[in-house]
Scaffold this active site. Structure first.
Site, mmCIF file in Angstrom:
data_model
loop_
_atom_site.group_PDB
_atom_site.id
_atom_site.type_symbol
_atom_site.label_atom_id
_atom_site.label_comp_id
_atom_site.label_asym_id
_atom_site.label_seq_id
_atom_site.Cartn_x
_atom_site.Cartn_y
_atom_site.Cartn_z
ATOM 1 N N ASP A 13 -32.932 -6.836 55.219
ATOM 2 C CA ASP A 13 -33.391 -5.530 55.309
ATOM 3 C C ASP A 13 -34.919 -5.596 55.593
ATOM 4 O O ASP A 13 -35.570 -6.334 54.750
ATOM 5 C CB ASP A 13 -33.023 -4.610 54.359
ATOM 6 C CG ASP A 13 -32.047 -3.481 54.651
ATOM 7 O OD1 ASP A 13 -32.706 -2.713 55.591
ATOM 8 O OD2 ASP A 13 -30.989 -3.406 54.141
ATOM 9 N N ASP A 38 -34.790 -0.886 58.648
ATOM 10 C CA ASP A 38 -34.455 0.418 58.189
ATOM 11 C C ASP A 38 -35.226 1.587 58.661
ATOM 12 O O ASP A 38 -36.341 1.139 58.993
ATOM 13 C CB ASP A 38 -34.834 0.204 56.530
ATOM 14 C CG ASP A 38 -34.504 1.501 55.996
ATOM 15 O OD1 ASP A 38 -33.306 1.713 55.369
ATOM 16 O OD2 ASP A 38 -35.547 2.468 55.320
ATOM 17 N N GLU A 86 -31.915 0.708 62.404
ATOM 18 C CA GLU A 86 -30.681 1.881 62.017
ATOM 19 C C GLU A 86 -31.482 3.243 62.666
ATOM 20 O O GLU A 86 -32.625 3.551 62.217
ATOM 21 C CB GLU A 86 -30.907 2.252 60.319
ATOM 22 C CG GLU A 86 -30.273 3.209 59.844
ATOM 23 C CD GLU A 86 -30.744 3.898 58.614
ATOM 24 O OE1 GLU A 86 -29.921 4.429 57.837
ATOM 25 O OE2 GLU A 86 -31.847 3.548 57.995
ATOM 26 N N HIS A 99 -23.973 1.441 52.991
ATOM 27 C CA HIS A 99 -24.247 1.706 51.661
ATOM 28 C C HIS A 99 -24.773 3.122 51.094
ATOM 29 O O HIS A 99 -25.162 3.612 50.280
ATOM 30 C CB HIS A 99 -25.343 0.856 51.247
ATOM 31 C CG HIS A 99 -26.653 1.217 51.760
ATOM 32 N ND1 HIS A 99 -26.959 0.485 53.177
ATOM 33 C CD2 HIS A 99 -27.808 1.524 51.580
ATOM 34 C CE1 HIS A 99 -27.924 0.768 53.593
ATOM 35 N NE2 HIS A 99 -28.844 1.417 52.709
ATOM 36 N N ASP A 100 -24.707 3.939 52.503
ATOM 37 C CA ASP A 100 -25.002 5.530 52.298
ATOM 38 C C ASP A 100 -24.105 6.327 52.658
ATOM 39 O O ASP A 100 -24.171 7.566 52.655
ATOM 40 C CB ASP A 100 -26.164 5.752 53.373
ATOM 41 C CG ASP A 100 -27.351 4.856 53.302
ATOM 42 O OD1 ASP A 100 -27.965 4.699 51.715
ATOM 43 O OD2 ASP A 100 -28.051 4.640 54.178
HETATM 44 C C1 GLC Z 1 -32.161 3.950 55.210
HETATM 45 C C2 GLC Z 1 -31.265 3.409 54.032
HETATM 46 C C3 GLC Z 1 -31.296 4.296 52.732
HETATM 47 C C4 GLC Z 1 -32.576 4.554 52.257
HETATM 48 C C5 GLC Z 1 -33.575 5.009 53.366
HETATM 49 C C6 GLC Z 1 -34.939 4.896 53.113
HETATM 50 O O1 GLC Z 1 -31.606 5.473 55.553
HETATM 51 O O2 GLC Z 1 -30.026 3.143 54.566
HETATM 52 O O3 GLC Z 1 -30.287 3.571 51.876
HETATM 53 O O4 GLC Z 1 -32.535 5.301 51.221
HETATM 54 O O5 GLC Z 1 -33.289 4.264 54.674
HETATM 55 O O6 GLC Z 1 -35.271 3.529 52.752
#
Ligand code: GLC
Ligand code: CA
Length: 566
Positions: free
Chosen positions: A98, A203, A258, A333-334
């Site tokens: 990440d 991220d 992402e 993971h979200d």
């Molecule tokens: C992304 C991650 C998440 C995190 C956010 C802030 O959405 O997947 O888990 O809380 O970024 O870094």
């Protein structure tokens, strides 16, 4: 099309804290990952995405980075990281990490300096604005809310102004308009690439630009969440082109961004079309909203909207068919656990296998989220103190404030519907105490079903969900079907069917017919347009075919090699 190694990959996402505890302190770590490399190799995946393990005060489990070049001692050492990269490579497994571009921890030295004075050289590494004086006193620069609840502005008493944070207040947003920030972040990336990592999951990449700081029109008094104010705005693209030129391209690394905040397909292509010169691929979230999860109070009453899923997958697959490549993932993971979201607890094995087949037979690079391959489910949260995720804890606080008449049990139930803690319960390795995850009580509860749902048990059962995933991976990577599965044309069928997701994969010499019954009912399917040559993979013992009509059990899935008559 230029073939890239990552088009021949099957990925696996590891959430470090929850994967495997190597030193028995109740917290997953790098040693644990290293111990499980042979499991991953045996599963057949050849690409790992490992979540953040950098030095962090852990407000958001490490997405709040305090030092990009240090390893969080709870997780291990830099040598452990090197050993994972080295030994994974020995096994033919590539590794990506990440890379958090949007923010740092408020304990990062840049922010400590930035907040110390308006004249500090690091001042403009972050986003600062003055508050507004109203008749009620000083208020935030805008009424924008953060993703995690509350205002996205926090006051800094020392300089009497506010810094922006679209996540928690311990995660101040970097100011990407500042060329020095971009240069520093490229250095961070280069440092890890020099260490041998093969690329990054980037991220929150869609949030690097901000709309003008103007209030959102509203009648409500509190801050309002409108992520369009900080998602997929124009300057993101020049920033990423610059990162590509400076970092990604010279290293030839894989980058998967992402793209939250409702990135449209057109936007997706701007990031990741073959000629975009920005990212290799993007993770979008459109397929995560295709049931009644947000409307229903009863987790057992979820209904998968097959039209929505078909529309979504079809649109992305079509747009990227000749001009790009997509990752294929159900969750991360979200997100809720797949089996609890689109599967069926009444038919856990069959529905988990069907969902896997449906996704893995598409064009792209599949990603499995840890535990998906054994059919892990959402955790039955009933108490407030079972939550660990900052977003869930914040949400509960907000609900307590806004709904004072509702009892806490009901509020917990609301938070539990979508809590990011579901995918974060410990990986279930065996039926030993703590699911074989750790010798100590883990930092978050283990799912109570671990005695029947665990890796060891499924390894012994050739009809397990795990065995099915293995079969899908080997079909994609090493069977006579590999070319058609990786890169054959995809043609969706039966566009009006409310229950079945069906499509053809058409290669140079092989055609596959993929049929998935996504609902809890029996269905029939007319096979007369096809010569079915053989069954490639199924989640049911023997197909029931009579007079060219296939009868599908609930959640049954079949892939045939066929010859088309037409
Ligand atoms: C992304 C991650 C998440 C995190 C956010 C802030 O959405 O997947 O888990 O809380 O970024 O870094
Ligand atoms: Ca540990």
């Amino acid at each position: 099309m230029d073939k890239k190694w990552w088009m021949e990959s099957v990925g696996y996402q590891i959430y470090v804290k929850s994967f495997k505890d190597g030193n028995d302190d109740g917290i997953g770590d790098l040693l644990g990952i290293h111990d499980k490399l042979s499991y991953l190799s045996d599963l057949g995946v050849n690409l790992l995405w490992i979540g953040p393990f950098y030095d962090s005060p852990m407000d958001d489990n490490g997405y709040d980075v305090r030092d990009f070049f240090k390893v969080n001692p709870t997780y291990g050492t830099l040598d452990d990281v090197k050993r994972i990269i080295h030994d994974a490579h020995q096994l033919g497994i590539r590794v990506i990490f990440d890379f958090v571009l949007n923010h740092t921890s408020d304990e990062h030295p840049w922010f400590v300096a930035s907040r110390s004075s308006e004249d500090d050289p690091k001042r403009h590494y972050y986003i600062w604005q003055k508050g507004r004086m109203t008749k009620d006193g000083l208020i935030e620069p805008t009424n924008w809310a953060s993703f995690f609840g509350g205002s996205c502005w926090t006051r800094n008493p020392g300089t009497d102004d506010y810094y922006m944070h679209i996540f928690s207040k311990k995660m101040p947003d970097l100011n990407w308009a500042n060329p020095l920030v971009r240069k520093e972040m490229a250095k961070v990336g280069a440092w890890w690439l020099d260490l041998g990592v093969d690329g990054f999951r980037i991220d929150a990449v869609s949030h690097l630009d901000r709309a003008p700081f103007e209030d959102i029109e509203t009648t409500s008094r509190g801050p309002v969440l409108d992520w369009h104010r900080f998602s997929n705005l124009p300057a993101v693209h020049p920033y990423l082109k610059e990162m590509n030129e400076r970092l990604f391209k010279p290293y030839g690394c894989l980058t998967i961004g992402e793209v939250g905040g409702e990135a449209s397909i057109e936007e997706g292509l701007k990031y990741a079309a073959f000629d975009a010169e920005e990212l290799s691929m993007v993770f979008n979230f459109d397929h995560n909203w295709c049931n009644n999860l947000h409307e229903s109070d009863d987790p057992d009453a979820l209904i998968t909207d097959v039209h929505c899923l078909r529309r979504t997958f079809m649109a992305w697959q079509k747009a990227f068919a000749s001009n790009g490549w997509l990752p294929l993932n159900w969750l991360n993971h979200d997100q809720p656990r797949l089996l609890s979201h689109y599967g069926s607890e009444a038919y856990p094995k069959r529905s988990a296998k069907m969902l896997a087949t449906m996704l893995h037979m598409m064009r792209g690079t599949p990603f499995i989220y840890q535990g998906e391959e054994i059919g892990m489910k959402n955790y039955p949260f009933t108490k407030a103190d079972e939550f660990r995720d900052i977003a869930s804890i914040q949400q509960l606080k907000t609900l307590e404030r806004d709904m004072p008449d509702v009892n806490q049990e009901d509020l917990v139930r609301i938070v539990a519907k979508t809590s990011r803690d579901h995918p974060r319960t410990p990986m279930q390795w065996s039926d030993e105490p703590n699911a074989g995850f750790s010798g100590q009580t883990p930092w978050i509860n283990v799912h109570p079903d671990y005695q029947s749902v665990n890796v060891r048990q499924e390894q012994l059962d050739h009809r397990s969900i795990l065995a099915h995933y293995k079969q899908l991976i080997s079909l994609r990577l090493s069977s006579r079907y590999q070319d058609v599965i990786k890169d054959g044309e995809i043609r969706f069928l039966d566009l009006d069917d409310p229950d079945l997701m069906t499509y053809l994969r058409i290669g140079d010499s092989i055609t596959l017919l993929v049929i998935n019954n996504m609902h809890d009912i029996e269905k029939t399917y007319d096979l007369s347009p096809y010569d079915t040559l053989r069954v490639v993979i199924t989640n049911h013992d023997t197909p029931i075919i009579k007079d060219h009509v296939l009868t599908l059990k609930p959640f049954e899935s079949m892939v045939f090699e066929v010859k088309e008559h037409l």
